[in-house]
Every structure is written in C-alpha cells, then in structure tokens.
Scaffold this active site. Structure first.
Site, PDB file in Angstrom:
ATOM      1  N   ASP A 131      18.303 -17.584  -9.219  1.00 41.39           N
ATOM      2  CA  ASP A 131      18.039 -18.361  -8.185  1.00 41.39           C
ATOM      3  C   ASP A 131      18.538 -17.403  -6.866  1.00 41.39           C
ATOM      4  O   ASP A 131      19.507 -16.710  -7.144  1.00 41.39           O
ATOM      5  CB  ASP A 131      18.452 -19.476  -7.945  1.00 41.39           C
ATOM      6  CG  ASP A 131      17.848 -20.466  -6.829  1.00 41.39           C
ATOM      7  OD1 ASP A 131      16.765 -21.033  -6.787  1.00 41.39           O
ATOM      8  OD2 ASP A 131      18.493 -20.505  -5.630  1.00 41.39           O
ATOM      9  N   ARG A 179      10.245 -24.678 -14.134  1.00 44.31           N
ATOM     10  CA  ARG A 179       9.110 -25.806 -13.694  1.00 44.31           C
ATOM     11  C   ARG A 179       8.297 -26.319 -14.312  1.00 44.31           C
ATOM     12  O   ARG A 179       8.638 -27.300 -14.855  1.00 44.31           O
ATOM     13  CB  ARG A 179       8.166 -24.990 -12.556  1.00 44.31           C
ATOM     14  CG  ARG A 179       9.237 -24.100 -11.588  1.00 44.31           C
ATOM     15  CD  ARG A 179       9.498 -25.488 -10.509  1.00 44.31           C
ATOM     16  NE  ARG A 179      10.678 -25.253  -9.535  1.00 44.31           N
ATOM     17  CZ  ARG A 179      10.319 -26.023  -8.663  1.00 44.31           C
ATOM     18  NH1 ARG A 179       9.292 -26.560  -8.169  1.00 44.31           N
ATOM     19  NH2 ARG A 179      11.368 -26.117  -7.494  1.00 44.31           N
ATOM     20  N   TYR A 182      20.128 -21.058   4.393  1.00 42.43           N
ATOM     21  CA  TYR A 182      21.103 -22.192   3.684  1.00 42.43           C
ATOM     22  C   TYR A 182      22.512 -22.238   4.105  1.00 42.43           C
ATOM     23  O   TYR A 182      22.955 -23.313   3.889  1.00 42.43           O
ATOM     24  CB  TYR A 182      20.628 -21.687   2.183  1.00 42.43           C
ATOM     25  CG  TYR A 182      19.383 -22.185   1.489  1.00 42.43           C
ATOM     26  CD1 TYR A 182      19.241 -23.533   1.409  1.00 42.43           C
ATOM     27  CD2 TYR A 182      18.387 -21.247   1.301  1.00 42.43           C
ATOM     28  CE1 TYR A 182      17.686 -23.860   0.920  1.00 42.43           C
ATOM     29  CE2 TYR A 182      17.360 -21.605   1.153  1.00 42.43           C
ATOM     30  CZ  TYR A 182      16.884 -22.942   0.654  1.00 42.43           C
ATOM     31  OH  TYR A 182      15.603 -23.426   0.169  1.00 42.43           O
ATOM     32  N   ARG A 215       7.735 -18.272  -9.199  1.00 45.41           N
ATOM     33  CA  ARG A 215       8.348 -19.492  -9.854  1.00 45.41           C
ATOM     34  C   ARG A 215       7.593 -19.799 -11.199  1.00 45.41           C
ATOM     35  O   ARG A 215       7.295 -20.833 -11.715  1.00 45.41           O
ATOM     36  CB  ARG A 215       8.194 -20.681  -9.029  1.00 45.41           C
ATOM     37  CG  ARG A 215       9.046 -20.646  -7.660  1.00 45.41           C
ATOM     38  CD  ARG A 215      10.515 -20.698  -7.928  1.00 45.41           C
ATOM     39  NE  ARG A 215      11.117 -21.012  -6.632  1.00 45.41           N
ATOM     40  CZ  ARG A 215      11.478 -22.016  -6.048  1.00 45.41           C
ATOM     41  NH1 ARG A 215      11.240 -23.333  -6.787  1.00 45.41           N
ATOM     42  NH2 ARG A 215      12.173 -22.419  -5.047  1.00 45.41           N
TER      43      ARG A 215
END
Ligand SMILES: Cc1c2[nH]c(c1CCC(=O)O)Cc1[nH]c(c(CCC(=O)O)c1C)Cc1[nH]c(c(CCC(=O)O)c1C)Cc1[nH]c(c(C)c1CCC(=O)O)C2
Length: 354
Positions: free
Chosen positions: A86, A41, A161, A37
C-alpha cells in the site's frame, strides 16, 4: 544494445514482454493488460488468505505478499503483476503511527501540520523494508517472463493523508498548508520525494521491471498550483530512479488538465482516467510517451456485451498511439465480478493479436 549489456534495466527475462515493449513504444504481439488494484479486493482466494490478518501486517509477510501478487496473474492472465502493498507502507516503516481501516483507508494518528511534525519524518533505508526485498526476490523467481510493477504514492497524495490525518474529499488542511506556508509545504514534499525515491529504488534493485507513481488525489489541483507546488517533488522522484532504465508510469484521477505536466515531470508512461479519451490524452501529453488506461471501472458492472463495446472504444481511441497499456481508469472495485475481469483480458488480447 543487448539487455545483458546494460548495467541496470528490467530483469533480462522480462525485457521482451508485451508490457515492457508497449512502455518503450515498440511494436507488440498484443496490447498488454493489467489492472490497478488487481491484487486483492474482489478475489475470493485473496479474502481467504487474508482472513484474520490486518492489511498492514499482511504487507510485511513475504510469503503472503508473493501469493497475493500472483493470484491475479494466475486467474486473469494479465500481462504484468503489481506488487501487493500500500502507498502508506514506507511511512509506517519509518515509524509514522498509522493504520489502514477497512472500508475507510489510511488513518494517521498525529497529522503533520508544523515544522516540528515534519522533523518526525526520517529517511527510509532498505533495512526498514527488508520484507519488500525478500518478497520481490521470491516473486521474480515465480513470475518468470511476466514483469513485476513496483509502486509508491507520490508526494502530494502521501502529504494529503499525512496532513489531513485520513482520507479527504476537499483536502482542506492540505491546501491550507500549501497556500499558507509554502516553505514548510515545499520541505514536506521534498522529504516525501526522498522517502518515495528510496522506496522505489529498493523495489527496482530487488527486481521490479517497472514502477508506477500513484498521485491519486492530485486532480484536486489547478495546473498552475501543480506546476509550482507539486511537480518539483514528483520530478525529483522520477530523477532518482532514471538511471535504472525501467519504465516509469505516472497516474492520477481527475487529471485531464494535468496530463501534459504529469508527463513532463519525468514519466515514460502517463496513466489516464476514464474522463479523457486516449486520442485526446495523447494530444495533451505530446509525443515520446506511452499511455495507460482507461476503461471506466464501473463499466464492469454492465453486461458482457457492454463491457466489450466500451473496451472496443478504448482500443479504437488508442489505435494511433505510440504505445498503449490497457488498464482501467482507476482501481478494481471490491464488489466487481472477477470473471468479468478475466473476460476483459481475453477480449483485449484476442482483439489486438498481431
Ligand atoms: C490512494 C491509495 C491507497 N492505496 C493505494 C492508493 C493509490 C491507488 C488508488 O488510487 O487506488 C495503492 C494500493 N493499495 C493496494 C495496492 C495493491 C496492489 C494492487 O493490486 O494494485 C495498491 C497499488 C492494496 C490495498 N490497499 C487497501 C486495500 C483494502 C484493504 C483490505 O483488503 O483489507 C488493498 C487491497 C486499503 C486502502 N489503501 C488506500 C485506500 C484508499 C484503501 C481502501 C480502503 C477501503 O476501501 O477498504 C490508500
């Protein structure tokens, strides 16, 4: 064998990078560093270019993806770039109705819990993600000798998910399906393995020098359940990309008890979170694999002296490893000071210069 003689493998210009050498367990000029990441961010330049553009849309714009992927390389001097995307992008690309909600994560409109739901998941073709091929073409030209890491979500984490419909602490619907309908579960994971394998192939063929399979939430499982219900699908993903000869990294959080199996699934490099020291992780993984990790991300909120002290502990634990890629034990947190990350890269480089 010369890098040019191989039918596949990482692009020739990245072959001798410290990152790829460490993955291959060869001697390195310094311990390579990158951060999960790292793109996005905490970077102000990221927030600026992303302004007003939803996350999933930004993943489909090659120029924007290229810029965001390069930002942490320019700023921190990390040894590898990670492709900005992602784990749910390939699912979106095959028509799954989902979105990434800021501060929440991926949310799926119609969760997958029945055979009819599973039939909605079709295979992924390179045309579905043409923007990935375009962006990686631009990126490898810009990156030169710096390797690009491609990535995908592993079947279990994607299933979590899809079955829950969003982020979950206990994975209750996911486990209900895994224990309650093992055949449907196996078929779901197998379908996801094909989608993930196809997505990684696109990235490697476009020029990615390594790939990481994120099984972020698999630490929720006991080893016997992992071996029976998840490992076959993750192993299928790794087999799919084996012929390319690029390093395959396998990472999850809270996976101390699973490290051996995660290596066995077909990884060349096993990612370790901060809960298991790297020397102990090496014993669990066994010979023939490099390790990646594993500074507790929260340490970055302490003083610079403490960051160095804790980074030193990671390097000391890694001293006897066959190959070590320095990373955090999980991703960069949004509130982290970017300067602390830049200082950390410099510290690891100077401490390990040979
Ligand atoms: C579980 C998982 C996801 N996505 C990912 C994982 C596996 C890694 C891990 O365990 O941390 C992987 C991921 N997501 C993103 C990357 C980019 C590359 C990188 O820098 O590592 C990578 C490698 C961008 C992103 N993915 C996301 C963001 C934030 C969205 C934004 O900036 O608007 C970024 C930069 C959104 C996302 N997507 C996901 C979550 C949990 C979130 C955070 C939600 C939030 O707190 O806002 C699912």
């Amino acid at each position: 064998m010369n890098a040019n003689d191989r039918p596949w493998g990482p692009p020739t210009q990245t072959y001798d990078s410290a990152f790829l050498k460490a993955c291959r367990r060869e001697p390195v000029p310094h311990t390579p560093v990158w951060f999960m990441r790292q793109a996005g961010r905490s970077l102000p330049e990221y927030l600026k270019v992303r302004e007003g553009i939803p996350m999933l849309e930004s993943c489909m714009r090659p120029e924007l993806v290229t810029e965001i992927t390069l930002q942490p390389v320019r700023r921190h001097k990390v040894d590898a770039a990670i492709y900005f995307s992602d784990i749910v992008v390939p699912l979106k690309a095959i028509g799954v109705d989902l979105d990434i909600k800021p501060g929440v994560g991926p949310v799926v409109a119609d969760p997958i819990r029945t055979r009819a739901d599973l039939d909605r998941l079709r295979d992924l073709t390179p045309e579905d993600v043409h923007y990935v091929t375009e962006a990686i073409g631009m990126l490898t030209a810009e990156l030169g000798e710096t390797p690009l890491i491609g990535f995908a979500g592993a079947p279990f984490t994607l299933a979590s998910y899809l079955v829950e419909g969003g982020p979950s602490r206990n994975h209750e619907h996911t486990k209900a399906l895994m224990y309650g309908d093992p055949q449907l579960w196996a078929d779901l994971l197998d379908r996801l393995a094909d989608i993930t394998g196809a997505f990684l192939k696109v990235q490697i063929e476009a020029g990615a020098s390594a790939v990481q399979l994120f099984d972020s939430w698999v630490g929720a499982l006991a080893p016997a359940d992992y071996r029976r219900s998840v490992m076959p699908a993750s192993a299928k993903v790794f087999r799919e990309v084996e012929k390319y000869g690029v390093p395959r990294i396998h990472f999850g959080v809270g996976t101390g008890e699973l490290l051996g199996l995660m290596g066995e699934a077909g990884a060349d490099v096993v990612g370790v979170d901060w809960r298991v020291p790297l020397d102990e992780a090496a014993r669990r993984v066994g010979p023939g694999k490099a390790l990646q990790g594993n500074l507790d991300p929260a340490v970055l909120f302490a003083t610079p002296e403490v960051v160095e002290e804790k980074a030193r502990e990671v390097l000391d634990a890694a001293a006897g490893l066959e190959g070590h890629v320095f990373n955090l034990g999980h991703g960069v947190l949004p509130s982290m000071d970017p300067d602390a990350l830049t200082r950390l890269v410099d510290y690891v480089h100077t401490q390990t210069a040979r």
